[in-house]
Design an enzyme around this catalytic site. Structure first.
Site, mmCIF file in Angstrom:
data_model
loop_
_atom_site.group_PDB
_atom_site.id
_atom_site.type_symbol
_atom_site.label_atom_id
_atom_site.label_comp_id
_atom_site.label_asym_id
_atom_site.label_seq_id
_atom_site.Cartn_x
_atom_site.Cartn_y
_atom_site.Cartn_z
ATOM 1 N N GLN A 1 19.568 -39.823 37.095
ATOM 2 C CA GLN A 1 20.487 -40.925 37.878
ATOM 3 C C GLN A 1 21.797 -40.380 37.979
ATOM 4 O O GLN A 1 22.403 -40.089 36.934
ATOM 5 C CB GLN A 1 20.247 -42.368 37.409
ATOM 6 C CG GLN A 1 19.048 -42.861 37.546
ATOM 7 C CD GLN A 1 17.947 -42.434 36.359
ATOM 8 O OE1 GLN A 1 18.174 -42.524 35.096
ATOM 9 N NE2 GLN A 1 16.864 -42.284 36.999
ATOM 10 N N SER B 1 15.151 -40.582 27.174
ATOM 11 C CA SER B 1 16.509 -39.960 28.249
ATOM 12 C C SER B 1 17.097 -38.849 27.611
ATOM 13 O O SER B 1 16.641 -37.943 27.054
ATOM 14 C CB SER B 1 17.174 -41.112 28.758
ATOM 15 O OG SER B 1 17.957 -40.666 29.713
ATOM 16 N N LYS C 1 11.132 -40.341 29.400
ATOM 17 C CA LYS C 1 11.937 -40.705 30.936
ATOM 18 C C LYS C 1 12.421 -39.248 31.116
ATOM 19 O O LYS C 1 13.467 -38.678 30.578
ATOM 20 C CB LYS C 1 12.948 -41.518 30.397
ATOM 21 C CG LYS C 1 13.846 -41.917 31.733
ATOM 22 C CD LYS C 1 14.858 -42.968 31.460
ATOM 23 C CE LYS C 1 15.813 -42.973 32.637
ATOM 24 N NZ LYS C 1 16.719 -42.116 33.101
#
Length: 383
Positions: free
Chosen positions: A327, A298, A323
């Site tokens: 979000q 991430s 990833k």
């Protein structure tokens, strides 16, 4: 027939859910509930749910808590996306989630994610935590907690079970490499995250380790980087191994210290709207090496991609987690909240890394040789 009271409750709940992002709801409460035509159409769409709620209430073998049914329905709305990164959390679950970003909680100290294979997947254990000392590794699958089966859909439940009073014990069952089952009894402790550590290595090479990106990380990083710069370091090694990511704004601040004027990352939503995160001209003026591995995910991948694509340093280690989704986290008025995947992110050169990760410039599989390789790279650069 469903009662008027129940119809009102479910109608309001589901209209709120269907409009949660646009918030274009027209509701007025009194002896009657007046809704817009759009809201009424939503009510009709979910008529099956109202009917089944009545069936459950009339026929289930024990009394039913209506609040649990509502919570379950909301969770189901998010589960219908088939996205392991989007989820609704009730008040207790959301408080627990937010507690982690603040940097302290009591538990075993592992970063987990709902895997696309249906298992709860370990991104990485937190350095020096009980889970780390017990031998939990990146990519382990947590399949049981205290003998009870858990899956990715029940990750909140598993997290709640793993947390607890410091000094108490919890039994974790993991699946490793798809075949080996290992039971571990782990004593919980207070996890106080110190996300940034630094030191000066041989030949006056600076070293900074970032374990995760929480609310304090950027400030800690800048303070420790300045201390190293005051010592006139000849180069910098940034260690992001087993760093599962965290807050994007913290990652952005840190990346801005490392690269010159350019793009850090850009995101694209389903409508094609693109948003760029930029850095200014200021940057460190020494050779840079970034250590990564399968546990780097991430925000760690965003930073790594920015360094690589802007040609401000090299990546050393093994391919990262992969990833590439962003979000949005929002709280609701009752204390609950949700995470929703709202866009994909791309490295400055346009690479979409989701599901494949970033391959380092210099691949070093042997963990014990990764840091020495970075040191040797810096030495060559400063000659």
């Amino acid at each position: 027939m469903i009662s008027r009271k129940k119809a009102v409750i479910w109608g309001v709940v589901l209209v709120l859910l269907s409009s949660i992002l646009t918030m274009n709801i027209e509701l007025a409460f009194g002896e009657k509930v007046l809704v817009s035509k759009e809201a009424f159409d939503e009510y009709k769409k979910y008529n099956k749910l109202y009917s089944l709620e009545k069936v459950i209430e009339d026929n289930y073998y024990t009394d039913v808590e209506e609040e649990n049914l509502v919570d379950g329905s909301i969770k189901g709305l998010f589960e219908g996306l088939n996205d392991p990164y989007s989820q609704y959390m009730n008040k207790k679950e959301f408080e627990s989630f937010m507690q982690y970003t603040e940097g302290s909680y009591s538990g075993i100290g592992v970063i987990i994610t709902p895997g696309e294979d249906g298992y709860i997947t370990v991104v990485s254990p937190i350095e020096d935590s009980p889970g780390f000392k017990a031998g939990i590794k990146s990519e382990d699958k947590i399949i049981k907690v205290n003998g009870e089966d858990v899956t990715a859909k029940e990750m909140d439940k598993a997290i709640s079970m793993m947390k607890g009073k410091a000094g108490t014990e919890v039994e974790i069952t993991i699946l490793r490499n798809g075949k080996e089952t290992i039971n571990m009894k782990i004593k919980r402790q207070e996890i106080r995250l110190k996300t940034v550590k630094s030191e000066v290595l041989e030949d006056n090479i600076g070293y900074i380790r970032i374990t995760t990106f929480d609310e304090q990380t950027a400030g800690e990083f800048k303070a420790q980087l300045k201390q190293l710069q005051d010592k006139n370091i000849s180069g910098l090694i940034l260690d992001l191994r087993d760093n599962p990511g965290g807050l994007l704004d913290q990652c952005q601040e840190i990346t801005d210290e490392l690269i010159g004027e350019g793009t850090i990352v850009y995101t694209r939503d389903r409508k094609g709207k693109t948003k760029y995160l930029k850095s200014d001209k200021n940057k460190i003026d020494v050779p840079l090496a970034v250590l990564v591995n399968k546990g780097s995910a991430s925000a760690s991948e965003i930073l790594s991609g920015a360094v690589r694509d802007n040609k401000e340093g090299v990546l050393i280690g093994t391919t990262t987690f992969g990833k590439g989704l962003v979000q949005s986290v929002r709280s609701l008025n009752d204390g609950s909240g949700f995470k929703l995947t709202v866009s994909q992110y791309f490295t400055p050169n346009g690479e979409y890394i989701h599901g494949k990760g970033i391959t380092p410039d210099i691949v070093v599989e042997d963990v014990d040789k990764q840091l020495p390789t970075a040191i040797n790279y810096i030495k060559k650069e400063i000659k």
